[in-house]
Design a protein around this motif. Structure first.
Motif, mmCIF file in Angstrom:
data_model
loop_
_atom_site.group_PDB
_atom_site.id
_atom_site.type_symbol
_atom_site.label_atom_id
_atom_site.label_comp_id
_atom_site.label_asym_id
_atom_site.label_seq_id
_atom_site.Cartn_x
_atom_site.Cartn_y
_atom_site.Cartn_z
ATOM 1 N N LEU A 67 45.259 118.598 31.127
ATOM 2 C CA LEU A 67 45.054 118.287 32.544
ATOM 3 C C LEU A 67 44.723 119.525 33.372
ATOM 4 O O LEU A 67 43.941 119.442 34.322
ATOM 5 C CB LEU A 67 46.269 117.557 33.109
ATOM 6 C CG LEU A 67 46.461 116.148 32.554
ATOM 7 C CD1 LEU A 67 47.702 115.498 33.156
ATOM 8 C CD2 LEU A 67 45.234 115.287 32.786
ATOM 9 N N LYS A 105 41.142 119.780 32.901
ATOM 10 C CA LYS A 105 40.438 118.648 33.512
ATOM 11 C C LYS A 105 40.400 118.783 35.033
ATOM 12 O O LYS A 105 39.362 118.557 35.663
ATOM 13 C CB LYS A 105 41.098 117.320 33.099
ATOM 14 C CG LYS A 105 40.408 116.074 33.594
ATOM 15 C CD LYS A 105 38.935 116.006 33.251
ATOM 16 C CE LYS A 105 38.661 115.679 31.814
ATOM 17 N NZ LYS A 105 37.194 115.514 31.559
ATOM 18 N N ASP A 113 52.163 114.413 35.396
ATOM 19 C CA ASP A 113 50.822 114.053 34.928
ATOM 20 C C ASP A 113 50.346 112.696 35.444
ATOM 21 O O ASP A 113 49.223 112.570 35.947
ATOM 22 C CB ASP A 113 50.726 114.123 33.396
ATOM 23 C CG ASP A 113 51.764 113.287 32.664
ATOM 24 O OD1 ASP A 113 52.611 112.620 33.315
ATOM 25 O OD2 ASP A 113 51.744 113.301 31.416
ATOM 26 N N ILE A 121 47.165 112.013 38.012
ATOM 27 C CA ILE A 121 46.003 111.182 37.687
ATOM 28 C C ILE A 121 45.880 110.019 38.668
ATOM 29 O O ILE A 121 44.774 109.671 39.109
ATOM 30 C CB ILE A 121 46.064 110.676 36.232
ATOM 31 C CG1 ILE A 121 45.976 111.844 35.247
ATOM 32 C CG2 ILE A 121 44.975 109.644 35.956
ATOM 33 C CD1 ILE A 121 44.683 112.632 35.305
ATOM 34 N N LEU A 150 39.917 107.677 33.629
ATOM 35 C CA LEU A 150 41.279 108.027 34.045
ATOM 36 C C LEU A 150 42.216 106.835 33.941
ATOM 37 O O LEU A 150 43.382 106.988 33.549
ATOM 38 C CB LEU A 150 41.274 108.596 35.471
ATOM 39 C CG LEU A 150 40.576 109.942 35.624
ATOM 40 C CD1 LEU A 150 40.523 110.356 37.093
ATOM 41 C CD2 LEU A 150 41.243 111.025 34.781
ATOM 42 N N TRP A 171 43.163 106.612 30.433
ATOM 43 C CA TRP A 171 44.190 107.616 30.132
ATOM 44 C C TRP A 171 45.565 107.106 30.571
ATOM 45 O O TRP A 171 46.560 107.282 29.865
ATOM 46 C CB TRP A 171 43.861 108.931 30.853
ATOM 47 C CG TRP A 171 44.796 110.063 30.514
ATOM 48 C CD1 TRP A 171 44.647 110.990 29.526
ATOM 49 C CD2 TRP A 171 46.038 110.382 31.153
ATOM 50 N NE1 TRP A 171 45.709 111.865 29.529
ATOM 51 C CE2 TRP A 171 46.577 111.501 30.529
ATOM 52 C CE3 TRP A 171 46.744 109.803 32.213
ATOM 53 C CZ2 TRP A 171 47.786 112.092 30.889
ATOM 54 C CZ3 TRP A 171 47.956 110.387 32.595
ATOM 55 C CH2 TRP A 171 48.454 111.509 31.933
ATOM 56 N N LEU A 172 45.613 106.466 31.753
ATOM 57 C CA LEU A 172 46.882 105.936 32.252
ATOM 58 C C LEU A 172 47.407 104.797 31.378
ATOM 59 O O LEU A 172 48.599 104.518 31.371
ATOM 60 C CB LEU A 172 46.711 105.445 33.696
ATOM 61 C CG LEU A 172 46.593 106.532 34.770
ATOM 62 C CD1 LEU A 172 46.140 105.915 36.087
ATOM 63 C CD2 LEU A 172 47.896 107.294 34.928
#
Length: 156
Positions: free
Chosen positions: A49, A52, A100, A104, A151, A154-155
């Motif tokens: 992250l 990113k 994190d 996000i 994203l 990713w979550l």
């Protein structure tokens, strides 16, 4: 004469400049959020992250410059003070986020807000036959929609 030097309607162009300044303000807040996330992220996803968020804020810097230069091209004046940005922004402000998932989620919520503004500008630029602004908004929108999808994946 009701046309700008670019051959666009002056009234429609003034509306576009106003909306683009709103987008500029929102991008500046988004950019600063990303810097904060880059600096403060902690945990097992730190390396992923941290990199990113740097990628996102670097991209935002380019977009901020593009928006300001488009405003100038349309013979407007870009907002350029922190007070202007705060007064004209609607993206959420992230403060002291090191988690994190929260980081996000802030990016997704910010991008969702930017998309709303960009879609308004897209419609206005289409009505004004302003292909330059229209093209920029189309590019921003398609890129940000993909980022939101990624994203959200990713979550989980």
């Amino acid at each position: 004469m009701n046309k700008t030097i670019l051959g666009l309607d002056k009234h429609q162009t003034a509306n576009l400049v106003n909306e683009l300044n709103g987008l500029l303000a929102n991008f500046q807040i988004y950019y600063q959020n990303l810097r904060g996330l880059h600096w403060n992220i902690k945990g097992k996803n730190f390396f992923e992250l941290h990199t990113k968020f740097e990628e996102f804020y670097t991209d935002s810097q380019v977009k901020i410059d593009d928006i300001a230069e488009r405003i100038l091209t349309l013979q407007g004046k870009p907002l350029h003070t922190f007070l202007d940005y705060i007064d004209n922004a609607s993206v959420p402000v992230g403060k002291n986020i090191s988690n994190d998932v929260q980081g996000i989620e802030l990016v997704v919520n910010s991008l969702s807000e930017l998309l709303k503004i960009e879609r308004v500008i897209l419609e206005l630029s289409d009505q004004a036959d302003d292909e330059g602004t229209n093209s920029m908004m189309s590019d921003f929108i398609s890129e940000q929609e993909k980022t939101i999808w990624m994203l959200n994946s990713w979550l989980g």
